[in-house]
Design a protein around this motif. Sequence first.
Motif, short mmCIF file in Angstrom:
data_model
loop_
_atom_site.label_atom_id
_atom_site.label_comp_id
_atom_site.label_asym_id
_atom_site.label_seq_id
_atom_site.Cartn_x
_atom_site.Cartn_y
_atom_site.Cartn_z
N LEU A 307 66.55 -29.20 0.38
CA LEU A 307 66.37 -29.07 1.83
C LEU A 307 65.03 -28.40 2.14
O LEU A 307 64.32 -28.81 3.06
N ALA A 308 64.68 -27.37 1.37
CA ALA A 308 63.45 -26.62 1.64
C ALA A 308 62.21 -27.48 1.51
O ALA A 308 61.20 -27.24 2.18
N GLN A 309 62.26 -28.51 0.65
CA GLN A 309 61.10 -29.37 0.45
C GLN A 309 60.74 -30.15 1.72
O GLN A 309 59.58 -30.50 1.93
N GLN A 310 61.74 -30.42 2.56
CA GLN A 310 61.48 -31.17 3.78
C GLN A 310 61.71 -30.33 5.04
O GLN A 310 61.81 -30.87 6.14
N ASP A 311 61.79 -29.04 4.86
CA ASP A 311 62.07 -28.13 5.98
C ASP A 311 61.03 -27.02 5.95
O ASP A 311 61.36 -25.85 5.76
N ARG A 312 59.77 -27.40 6.13
CA ARG A 312 58.67 -26.48 5.95
C ARG A 312 58.73 -25.28 6.89
O ARG A 312 58.36 -24.17 6.51
N ASP A 313 59.17 -25.49 8.11
CA ASP A 313 59.22 -24.38 9.06
C ASP A 313 60.54 -23.63 9.02
O ASP A 313 60.74 -22.66 9.76
N GLY A 314 61.47 -24.07 8.16
CA GLY A 314 62.74 -23.38 8.01
C GLY A 314 63.74 -23.60 9.12
O GLY A 314 64.79 -22.96 9.15
N GLY A 352 72.57 -33.09 6.02
CA GLY A 352 73.39 -33.92 5.14
C GLY A 352 72.58 -35.01 4.47
O GLY A 352 72.74 -35.28 3.27
N GLU A 353 71.68 -35.64 5.22
CA GLU A 353 70.86 -36.72 4.67
C GLU A 353 69.92 -36.21 3.58
O GLU A 353 69.75 -36.83 2.53
N ILE A 354 69.29 -35.07 3.83
CA ILE A 354 68.32 -34.54 2.87
C ILE A 354 69.00 -34.06 1.60
O ILE A 354 68.51 -34.28 0.48
#
Length: 384
Positions: A307-314, A352-354
């Motif tokens: 999740l963190a790889q595609q959630d740069r701003d958290g 869920g998708e990520i």
Amino acid sequence: MFLLDASLAQSIVDRAMQILRTNVNVMDERGLIIASGDRARIGSRHEGALLVLAQGRAVEVDAAVAQRLHDTRPGINLPLRAEGRVVGVVGLSGEPDAVRQQAELVRLAAETMLEQAQWMQMLARDQRLREELVLQLIGVSPPGAGLDDWASRLGVDLARPCVALLIEIADASLAADAVLAAQQRLRRLLAEQEPGLACAPVTLRELAVLMPLPAAESDLRSRLQALHGRLGGEGSGQPCLALGGRFGGDDGLARSWQSARATLQAGRRHRPQAAIHCYDELTLPVLLAGLGEGWRADELRRPLRRLAQQDRDGQLRCTLAAWFAHDMKAAPSAGALHVHRNTLEYRLRRIGEITGLDLARLNDCLLLFIGLELDVAENREIPQ
């Protein structure tokens, strides 16, 4: 065994000489002057006191007798008794007929001061023993022999169910001397307002308290709130309370203390503004905090890393944390995030998708929840 020290002896002299117009000496068990209105005489041997110590009774020295004794002046010397024995001598200078009545009054006042000092020594000794008992019970000090008998003599009922309470001075900005002053203040307040509680300092910032369990759980929470209110007050060193769990067995209090410390850490992460944390309210975060290492921990964290790889701003991690914090209920979660419910549902679908997990399944939710807990336990901040 009670010993007459120079500080107490000088207090006797100073008090007596506030009223009397004559010099007062106090001698120890060896006949040495350890306190006097004439400071030049301190440290010298008093032959009149030696006679008192040898005979166990008052000795009057008139001018004629004084001439036959070395460095002795007219006066009356009386034995000072404590614990049923002579522990020293008090002497008044002057002609015996003139100071006889005053000497007896000084002796009575001095022995009263000795009794008070003896009582304070006993209280201090019992307090030290109670503190050492607490440290042994919570596993900070190695247990000694005869713990049950020792506790019984000190008035600590080990048969009564107790849990460990950690009281911490939470203000990290305080200097060491201010922390020490705050700790002494907390200990004094505990002794005055909760005299039945056994407590001990564990570190400069931590006090351990054996908290008896009431019949109802709600009563315990109320008591903690009342205790925190009484200990707070004005000034620096505001306390933070962490209550451990109840465990059985000989090491129950030691485990309770360990859980109290873990509860404090979990409480800081989950409820940083709260001043009272209870193990029963933070059980899962406390227990999960011990899973932070090894291949199992890596597997538990894997969905969050993805999740963190595609959630740069958290933003998605923040959403997930709020959702779990509100028991996976949409309305309060959206309110806490200040977003529309549709926005919340969209973000949850993206999570869920990520991660490849289905947030409608309990097992998948648990994987995300545990992974998030492990990250928080490592002080990886959740973006706000």
